[in-house]
Scaffold this motif. Structure first.
Motif, PDB file in Angstrom:
ATOM      1  N   PHE A 106       4.308 -11.564  -4.155  1.00 51.79           N
ATOM      2  CA  PHE A 106       3.292 -10.684  -4.391  1.00 51.79           C
ATOM      3  C   PHE A 106       2.826 -10.225  -3.175  1.00 51.79           C
ATOM      4  CE2 PHE A 106       3.741 -13.989  -7.218  1.00 51.79           C
ATOM      5  CZ  PHE A 106       3.349 -13.777  -8.776  1.00 51.79           C
ATOM      6  N   ARG A 107       2.174  -8.793  -3.027  1.00 50.75           N
ATOM      7  CA  ARG A 107       1.764  -8.158  -1.969  1.00 50.75           C
ATOM      8  C   ARG A 107       0.640  -7.281  -2.447  1.00 50.75           C
ATOM      9  NH1 ARG A 107       7.265  -6.675   1.937  1.00 50.75           N
ATOM     10  NH2 ARG A 107       8.110  -8.751   1.556  1.00 50.75           N
ATOM     11  N   ASP A 108      -0.284  -7.347  -1.504  1.00 49.43           N
ATOM     12  CA  ASP A 108      -1.797  -6.396  -1.815  1.00 49.43           C
ATOM     13  C   ASP A 108      -1.537  -5.119  -0.799  1.00 49.43           C
ATOM     14  OD1 ASP A 108      -3.999  -5.462  -2.499  1.00 49.43           O
ATOM     15  OD2 ASP A 108      -5.268  -6.812  -1.828  1.00 49.43           O
ATOM     16  N   GLY A 109      -0.235  -4.418  -1.117  1.00 47.05           N
ATOM     17  CA  GLY A 109      -0.126  -3.305  -0.399  1.00 47.05           C
ATOM     18  C   GLY A 109      -0.357  -2.022  -1.250  1.00 47.05           C
ATOM     19  N   PRO A 110       0.222  -0.919  -0.734  1.00 44.17           N
ATOM     20  CA  PRO A 110      -0.072   0.556  -1.407  1.00 44.17           C
ATOM     21  C   PRO A 110       0.944   0.429  -2.550  1.00 44.17           C
ATOM     22  CG  PRO A 110       1.102   0.917   0.833  1.00 44.17           C
ATOM     23  CD  PRO A 110       0.513  -0.727   0.606  1.00 44.17           C
ATOM     24  N   VAL A 111       0.586   1.016  -3.538  1.00 48.14           N
ATOM     25  CA  VAL A 111       1.366   1.084  -4.937  1.00 48.14           C
ATOM     26  C   VAL A 111       2.051   2.666  -4.830  1.00 48.14           C
ATOM     27  CG1 VAL A 111       1.563   1.175  -7.272  1.00 48.14           C
ATOM     28  CG2 VAL A 111      -0.244  -0.537  -6.195  1.00 48.14           C
ATOM     29  N   LYS A 112       3.149   2.867  -5.220  1.00 43.06           N
ATOM     30  CA  LYS A 112       3.695   3.903  -5.269  1.00 43.06           C
ATOM     31  C   LYS A 112       5.101   3.802  -5.984  1.00 43.06           C
ATOM     32  CE  LYS A 112       6.435   3.563  -0.853  1.00 43.06           C
ATOM     33  NZ  LYS A 112       6.885   4.157   0.349  1.00 43.06           N
ATOM     34  N   ARG A 113       5.896   4.916  -6.179  1.00 41.81           N
ATOM     35  CA  ARG A 113       7.224   4.635  -6.983  1.00 41.81           C
ATOM     36  C   ARG A 113       8.091   3.754  -6.346  1.00 41.81           C
ATOM     37  NH1 ARG A 113      12.222   8.860  -7.257  1.00 41.81           N
ATOM     38  NH2 ARG A 113      13.283   8.119  -9.111  1.00 41.81           N
ATOM     39  N   GLY A 114       8.396   2.457  -7.210  1.00 37.81           N
ATOM     40  CA  GLY A 114       9.397   1.447  -6.817  1.00 37.81           C
ATOM     41  C   GLY A 114       8.749   0.492  -6.060  1.00 37.81           C
ATOM     42  N   ARG A 115       7.545   0.436  -5.903  1.00 33.31           N
ATOM     43  CA  ARG A 115       6.650  -0.267  -4.973  1.00 33.31           C
ATOM     44  C   ARG A 115       5.536  -0.943  -5.629  1.00 33.31           C
ATOM     45  NH1 ARG A 115       5.277  -0.438   1.367  1.00 33.31           N
ATOM     46  NH2 ARG A 115       4.240  -2.612   1.436  1.00 33.31           N
ATOM     47  N   LEU A 116       5.533  -2.252  -6.115  1.00 30.14           N
ATOM     48  CA  LEU A 116       4.313  -2.736  -6.710  1.00 30.14           C
ATOM     49  C   LEU A 116       3.760  -3.778  -6.086  1.00 30.14           C
ATOM     50  CD1 LEU A 116       6.375  -3.065 -10.200  1.00 30.14           C
ATOM     51  CD2 LEU A 116       4.921  -1.048  -9.296  1.00 30.14           C
ATOM     52  N   ARG A 117       2.779  -4.523  -6.541  1.00 30.86           N
ATOM     53  CA  ARG A 117       2.046  -5.674  -6.121  1.00 30.86           C
ATOM     54  C   ARG A 117       2.566  -6.929  -6.544  1.00 30.86           C
ATOM     55  NH1 ARG A 117      -4.032  -2.802  -5.543  1.00 30.86           N
ATOM     56  NH2 ARG A 117      -3.586  -1.670  -3.761  1.00 30.86           N
TER      57      ARG A 117
END
Length: 427
Positions: A106-117
């Motif tokens: 789990f990471r509270d980072g920016p969400v983009k294609r291929g990158r989730l929280r």
């Protein structure tokens, strides 16, 4: 009602594909004799935020919480620190250890294609091997795994110790070393102009900044080129490690698939030597498909023994990125081989023959929807199901079934045993 941003539910064909990818990776991991582990999702905040863990950038993205006992906890942001804790808590483990783990992080980072929280990681780690053999074997493993997934990849690699020696030769002060490494690591994203803008914020002298920019301006560095350009590097410890791994890569015929990249450093602060990152060789997908490196110091530091290194190297496969590349490949999604349809009051017979098929390893679907037969057959054909078994009341009384081959467009009335024999010998 909606999902939390950066989190998703998976089901149907998408979940089947995810399962197939994980099964493929697990097969390769076990082929290389890695053993499965399952570490804790909840961890002490002190562990996750320690100076031996992920660094300031990762800590900013960590989910933190307090339990009813007022304990400060966090959700794991990777599988590495919980694994290091596992080894530290069990000093009696016999080395070397080769392990794999697949689990949510789990990471509270920016969400983009291929990158989730909330996302799945698939890791392999080796503890107890000091030399470059572990890195080389993980590179072989990565190439084999992506070959089975039908994704051509490039495994870029560097050595953090060597990069530190290089930056030291340019005059970069030790307190700015990691910061400059992280800036150089972004060169593909921000380019030379972005590199210069970031360097101007670090308080470096003009001479040092100019030296770094000169290095960043050339894209096709080889290890030999770097050592020739910057005197005194060739016999430094990091350079010796690079040369040893490069020799192994060349002897294994992996030089084209595993190019040296002197800008690569990876974002996590705990890497001590080799680092690598995996990319789509066709360049159709920009984000990395996996990454890892050597982190020899963490385990010893966690148990308060700075005088002892547990040589460790790991590799993480990015499930979400792999899914993005493969989500339109229907051939990778397993489907049933046989559909069994009862007609009339023949549910017991349908369940019985389905059980026999499954007992013989044949993936079997049953259809008790009572919809029109034409629709069921059309659905089976569109989903690539090879055989349909129809059991009407007349067939049930006669101890027979109606076997339809959807590929050959044929139909025959046979016994259940004959149907099973035919299906087993044609799949």
């Amino acid at each position: 009602m909606q999902n939390v941003k950066g989190t998703y539910d998976f089901w149907g064909q998408e979940q089947a594909l995810r399962h197939n990818i994980q099964a493929t990776l697990q097969d390769v991991f076990e082929l290389y004799d890695f053993e499965g582990t399952n570490t804790t999702i909840l961890n002490e905040l002190e562990l996750l935020t320690s100076k031996y863990a992920g660094g300031d950038e990762i800590i900013k993205e960590m989910y933190q919480l307090t339990d009813q006992g007022k304990r400060q906890l966090g959700l794991r942001y990777d599988l590495t620190i919980p694994f290091a804790k596992l080894i530290a808590m069990n000093p009696g483990f016999s080395l070397p250890i080769k392990r794999y783990e697949m689990g949510k992080v789990f990471r509270d980072g920016p969400v983009k294609r291929g990158r989730l929280r909330e996302f799945q990681q698939c890791d392999v780690d080796v503890v107890g091997i000091q030399g470059p053999e572990a890195e080389a074997e993980l590179m072989q493993l990565a190439i084999e795994a992506f070959r089975r997934l039908e994704i051509p990849v490039t495994v870029k690699w560097n050595n953090r110790r060597f990069l530190g020696e290089l930056l030291e030769s340019m005059g970069v002060p030790s307190q700015e070393m990691l910061s400059v490494m992280l800036t150089l690591d972004k060169i593909e994203k921000i380019g030379p102009t972005g590199i210069q803008e970031e360097l101007n914020t670090k308080g470096l002298s003009k001479q040092v900044t100019d030296a770094i920019l000169e290095f960043a301006a050339k894209k096709d560095w080889t290890f030999v080129d770097v050592c020739s350009k910057y005197e005194g590097l060739e016999e430094r410890p990091g350079a010796v490690e690079v040369r040893a791994l490069q020799a192994l890569i060349q002897s294994l015929g992996l030089s084209q698939a595993c190019p040296f990249d002197p800008f690569l450093s990876r974002g996590l602060s705990f890497y001590t030597g080799t680092v690598y990152e995996i990319f789509d060789a066709s360049l159709s997908y920009g984000s990395s498909l996996g990454a890892g490196g050597r982190y020899d110091a963490i385990i010893g530091q966690l148990i308060g023994r700075n005088d002892i290194d547990y040589p460790t190297v790991g590799l993480s496969f990015g499930m979400e990125s792999i899914m993005e590349m493969l989500k339109n490949r229907a051939n990778l999604v397993p489907v049933a081989s046989v559909l069994v349809i009862p007609i009339g009051d023949t549910a017991p017979e349908a369940l019985g023959i389905a059980a026999d098929l499954r007992a013989n390893g044949v993936r079997t679907r049953t259809d008790f929807s009572k919809r029109k037969l034409k629709k069921s057959l059309a659905s089976a054909s569109s989903q690539g199901i090879r055989y349909v078994i129809l059991i009407g009341e007349d067939e049930a009384r006669a101890g027979k079934v109606r076997l339809k081959d959807m590929n050959e467009m044929t139909e025959s009335v046979v016994t259940a045993e004959e149907a099973l024999y035919c299906i087993e010998h044609s799949l």
